[in-house]
Design a protein around this motif. Structure first.
Motif, PDB file in Angstrom:
ATOM      1  N   GLY A   1      -2.964   6.833   1.130  1.00  0.00           N
ATOM      2  CA  GLY A   1      -3.763   6.817  -0.101  1.00  0.00           C
ATOM      3  C   GLY A   1      -5.207   7.220   0.161  1.00  0.00           C
ATOM      4  O   GLY A   1      -5.624   7.383   1.312  1.00  0.00           O
TER       5      GLY A   1
ATOM      6  N   ALA B   1       0.860   4.145  -2.817  1.00  0.00           N
ATOM      7  CA  ALA B   1       0.553   5.525  -2.423  1.00  0.00           C
ATOM      8  C   ALA B   1       1.719   6.468  -2.684  1.00  0.00           C
ATOM      9  O   ALA B   1       1.529   7.671  -2.882  1.00  0.00           O
ATOM     10  CB  ALA B   1       0.153   5.560  -0.949  1.00  0.00           C
TER      11      ALA B   1
ATOM     12  N   CYS C   1       0.845  -1.207   0.000  1.00  0.00           N
ATOM     13  CA  CYS C   1       0.000   0.000   0.000  1.00  0.00           C
ATOM     14  C   CYS C   1       0.873   1.248   0.000  1.00  0.00           C
ATOM     15  O   CYS C   1       0.593   2.222  -0.712  1.00  0.00           O
ATOM     16  CB  CYS C   1      -0.942  -0.012   1.200  1.00  0.00           C
TER      17      CYS C   1
ATOM     18  N   VAL D   1     -10.860   0.913  -5.785  1.00  0.00           N
ATOM     19  CA  VAL D   1     -10.352  -0.392  -5.343  1.00  0.00           C
ATOM     20  C   VAL D   1     -11.473  -1.419  -5.491  1.00  0.00           C
ATOM     21  O   VAL D   1     -12.529  -1.294  -4.864  1.00  0.00           O
ATOM     22  CB  VAL D   1      -9.868  -0.367  -3.877  1.00  0.00           C
TER      23      VAL D   1
ATOM     24  N   PRO E   1      -8.374   5.504  -1.016  1.00  0.00           N
ATOM     25  CA  PRO E   1      -9.104   4.455  -1.727  1.00  0.00           C
ATOM     26  C   PRO E   1     -10.602   4.706  -1.718  1.00  0.00           C
ATOM     27  O   PRO E   1     -11.121   5.292  -0.763  1.00  0.00           O
ATOM     28  CB  PRO E   1      -8.773   3.198  -0.913  1.00  0.00           C
TER      29      PRO E   1
ATOM     30  N   PHE F   1      -4.549   0.939   2.991  1.00  0.00           N
ATOM     31  CA  PHE F   1      -4.256   1.943   1.964  1.00  0.00           C
ATOM     32  C   PHE F   1      -4.450   3.364   2.517  1.00  0.00           C
ATOM     33  O   PHE F   1      -3.684   4.278   2.199  1.00  0.00           O
ATOM     34  CB  PHE F   1      -5.124   1.685   0.724  1.00  0.00           C
TER      35      PHE F   1
END
Ligand SMILES: Nc1ncnc2c1ncn2[C@@H]1O[C@H](COP(=O)(O)OP(=O)(O)OP(=O)(O)O)[C@@H](O)[C@H]1O
Ligand SMILES: [Mg+2]
Length: 272
Positions: A109, A43, A39, A146, A111, A104
């Motif tokens: 990130g 990212a 992840c 995702v 997601p 994530f």
């Protein structure tokens, strides 16, 4: 009304294999450190848009096998048993999905969960319809869609499995990604030979893919390495590069997302 600028960058499609992010031989067991690092790698590549897919690993394959979701209902089978099996397996994969989303976010990130179970249909275990609209609108909104291999309605069988390798292939002619990266727990597709001495196949062809056995050491209802190699060849025929890399090698995934020539098995775009 203000007009929305469309981002012209083609996305990169990444599929994290269930063999990589879970312990496939055990039941519902994540590999937390591996998942967290992957992840972070995704990212960390800020200048690429990614569509992320993940497989089921130990959250789905054995249940799908047990309830026969990868094959036609047997004569005398009770439809409500299959429906209950579908519900149980869909729950398992969603438990893994939530873990992927959480990791994530932790990695920095953004997601956005896009289950395809209400946007796809199979017939006899093969996709006949897949609406990528939700994935496209999430991308346009600036988040990372995702999705995951899932239980979907099946015109002939009631419910069946739509694997993430197949989703990746189906998305290629719709999203026109820059490349498709399959990350698993192997460095690529190996040719025949003794364990530990099998040569890595640098370029996967249809003939090689066809020759692979689908039987791995762990249950896989979506074709295993053979299905993946066939998916890579189908993607190459759409004019897009596909590669299988090891997600266990530090940094390989982020380099592949950036478009560097990473070690693995490739199916390079074939002239159309
Ligand atoms: N010739 C081969 N080359 C490479 N891997 C092989 C080969 N034959 C069998 N395998 C097995 O295939 C596995 C990868 O396929 P598998 O479908 O299990 O992984 P995945 O797609 O990452 O997981 P999931 O289907 O849960 O998403 C490897 O772990 C390896 O053990
Ligand atoms: Mg697989």
């Amino acid at each position: 009304m203000e007009s929305v600028t469309v981002d012209p960058r083609p996305p990169v499609l990444v599929k994290l294999g269930g063999s990589l992010i879970t312990r496939k031989r055990e039941e519902e067991r994540v590999r937390p450190k591996v998942l967290a690092r992957l992840c972070r790698e995704i990212a960390s590549v800020a200048d690429q848009r990614v569509v992320l897919l993940h497989g089921a690993g130990s959250f789905g394959h054995s249940g799908a096998l047990r309830f026969g979701l990868n094959r036609a209902p047997e004569g005398g089978a009770v439809p409500s048993d299959r429906a209950r099996g579908a519900a149980i397996v869909a729950g398992e994969i969603r438990r893994l999905h939530l873990t992927v989303l959480r990791e994530f976010v932790r990695a920095g990130g953004a997601p956005f969960s896009v289950p395809l179970s209400t946007h796809a249909r199979n017939r006899e275990g093969r996709p006949v319809e897949l609406d990528a609209g939700p994935i496209e609108s999430v991308l346009e909104g600036g988040m990372t869609p995702v999705s995951f291999g899932d239980v979907v309605p099946d015109d002939a069988w009631g419910f069946s499995i739509l694997g993430a390798d197949t989703i990746a292939t189906e998305l290629v002619p719709i999203l026109h990604p820059a490349r498709v990266i399959f990350a698993s727990d192997v460095e690529g597709v190996f040719g025949p030979g003794r364990s530990g001495q099998r040569p890595l196949i640098p370029e996967v062809t249809d003939e090689i893919a066809q020759s692979l056995g689908s039987e791995g050491r762990t249950p896989d209802v979506t074709g295993g390495i053979r299905g993946k190699a066939l998916a890579m060849c189908a993607i190459a025929r759409f004019g897009v590069d596909a590669v299988l890399i090891s997600g266990l090698t530090d940094g390989a995934l982020s380099r592949a997302i950036r478009g560097e020539a990473v070690y693995g098995s490739w199916a390079h775009a074939r002239p159309r």
